[in-house]
Design an enzyme around this catalytic site. Structure first.
Site, short mmCIF file in Angstrom:
data_model
loop_
_atom_site.label_atom_id
_atom_site.label_comp_id
_atom_site.label_asym_id
_atom_site.label_seq_id
_atom_site.Cartn_x
_atom_site.Cartn_y
_atom_site.Cartn_z
N GLN A 127 0.81 -1.22 0.00
CA GLN A 127 0.00 0.00 0.00
C GLN A 127 0.84 1.27 0.00
O GLN A 127 0.32 2.35 -0.28
CB GLN A 127 -0.93 0.01 1.21
CG GLN A 127 -0.20 0.20 2.55
CD GLN A 127 -1.11 0.07 3.74
OE1 GLN A 127 -1.54 -1.02 4.08
NE2 GLN A 127 -1.40 1.19 4.39
N CYS A 133 -5.12 0.55 3.43
CA CYS A 133 -5.15 -0.89 3.72
C CYS A 133 -6.53 -1.48 3.46
O CYS A 133 -6.66 -2.63 3.03
CB CYS A 133 -4.73 -1.14 5.15
SG CYS A 133 -5.67 -0.17 6.37
N HIS A 273 -6.62 -0.86 11.04
CA HIS A 273 -5.93 -1.51 9.91
C HIS A 273 -6.77 -2.67 9.42
O HIS A 273 -7.29 -3.45 10.23
CB HIS A 273 -4.56 -2.00 10.37
CG HIS A 273 -3.69 -2.54 9.28
ND1 HIS A 273 -3.43 -1.86 8.11
CD2 HIS A 273 -3.02 -3.73 9.16
CE1 HIS A 273 -2.63 -2.58 7.35
NE2 HIS A 273 -2.37 -3.72 7.95
#
Length: 325
Positions: A127, A133, A273
């Protein structure tokens, strides 16, 4: 006697000198390996941060833990810098709280790994310095679900999601949720390939072309919040599953083993995340998830990590989902 005293007095100074030189040599080697280029001021700032990270890693590895840490591409960054570059900065309200996934309640195999079932999982991606993400978790899951359904594994576009999915409460490089991204794909009638809409790691103008859509979503399955056994059922009986969890400083340098933490939380409001669970298993009596990350293949276990299963570790069961194609 005075000479002997001077020798002993200088030992700590000499030891500190050699230690700092050793740290600097290691830092220079690491910087060359990762193609780092600093000006003079930056060099000494990064050297200090690198040395502090190295000592934290060594201290952790000297203890009794289920996972080890190691130097990696992030080792010249503080966790605050890392968090701003790679994790969500916009708070996310997990839309998977009200689940619609009906679990079969088993029985389930002791272990599952979709990478070994066939050509169903794309290689690990990167990324870069963008909190996108959530788009990689989304594409990774849709790539696998589509491959399982059609037999064709095609890398899909993260950049389309970064540029185009804002109306579904996503925020480009500042965060989003796979469940919301699947909704965007459903209502926008498709997602383009990575080749046709390549990744740039910055938010740009949406240039989605429906005629070039290569993957589609008919429905979105949300696993009920904190229902980790529901996640097991989904991975065992259907496909890989997108999940979100809270990354704290002890995860930045994860190397191998089953990650577990006392620093993180297990609530929906702390996740920052998104990743992809491609399987699960057990190691030395500890249950774990096998998870695909989006920080490149040089991080962790060739881009993957194991995280403890059955305890909602770091909130990983807070908002898991997958698409129906």
């Amino acid at each position: 006697m005075r000479s002997a005293w001077l020798v002993f007095a200088l030992v700590p100074v000499i030891s500190a000198f050699y230690l700092s030189k050793r740290d600097e040599l290691l830092f220079r080697s690491w910087a060359a390996q990762h193609n780092k280029d600093y000006n003079t001021e930056e060099y000494y700032q990064r050297l200090q941060i690198f040395t502090e990270n190295k000592r934290r890693i060594d201290k952790h590895n000297a203890g009794n833990h289920s996972f080890t840490m190691a130097l990696n591409q992030f080792s010249d960054m503080t966790f605050d810098e890392f968090r701003k570059a790679y994790l969500w900065s916009e708070a996310q309200n997990c839309s998977a709280t009200k689940g619609n996934y009906l679990s079969s309640n088993g029985p389930h195999p002791d272990s599952v790994d979709w990478r070994k079932k066939g050509n169903y999982v794309t290689p690990v991606k990167n990324q870069q310095s963008c909190g996108s993400c959530w788009t990689f978790s989304t594409t990774g899951c849709l790539e696998s679900v589509t491959a399982i359904a059609t037999g064709k594994l095609v890398p899909l576009s993260e950049q389309q999601l970064v540029d185009c999915a804002q109306d579904f409460n996503n925020h480009g490089c500042y965060g989003g949720l796979p469940s919301q991204a699947f909704e965007y794909i459903k209502y926008s009638k498709g997602l383009m390939t990575e080749r046709d809409y390549p990744y740039t790691a910055v938010e740009g103008i949406c240039v989605y072309k429906p005629l070039l859509a290569a993957a589609f979503v008919k429905d979105v399955m949300n696993v009920t919040v904190y229902d980790e056994m529901g996640m097991v059922d989904a991975v065992a009986t259907h496909n890989p599953v997108s999940l979100a969890f809270e990354v704290t400083a002890d995860f930045m340098h994860y190397h191998q083993g089953v990650y577990t933490s006392t620093e993180c939380h297990n609530t929906t409001d702390k996740v920052n995340h998104a990743v992809l669970a491609v399987g699960y298993g057990q190691e030395n009596g500890t249950l774990y998830w096998t998870v695909k990350n989006s920080w490149g293949s040089s991080w962790g276990i060739d881009g993957y990590f194991l995280i403890e299963r059955g305890k909602n570790m770091c909130g990983l069961a807070a908002c898991s989902s997958f698409p129906v194609v």
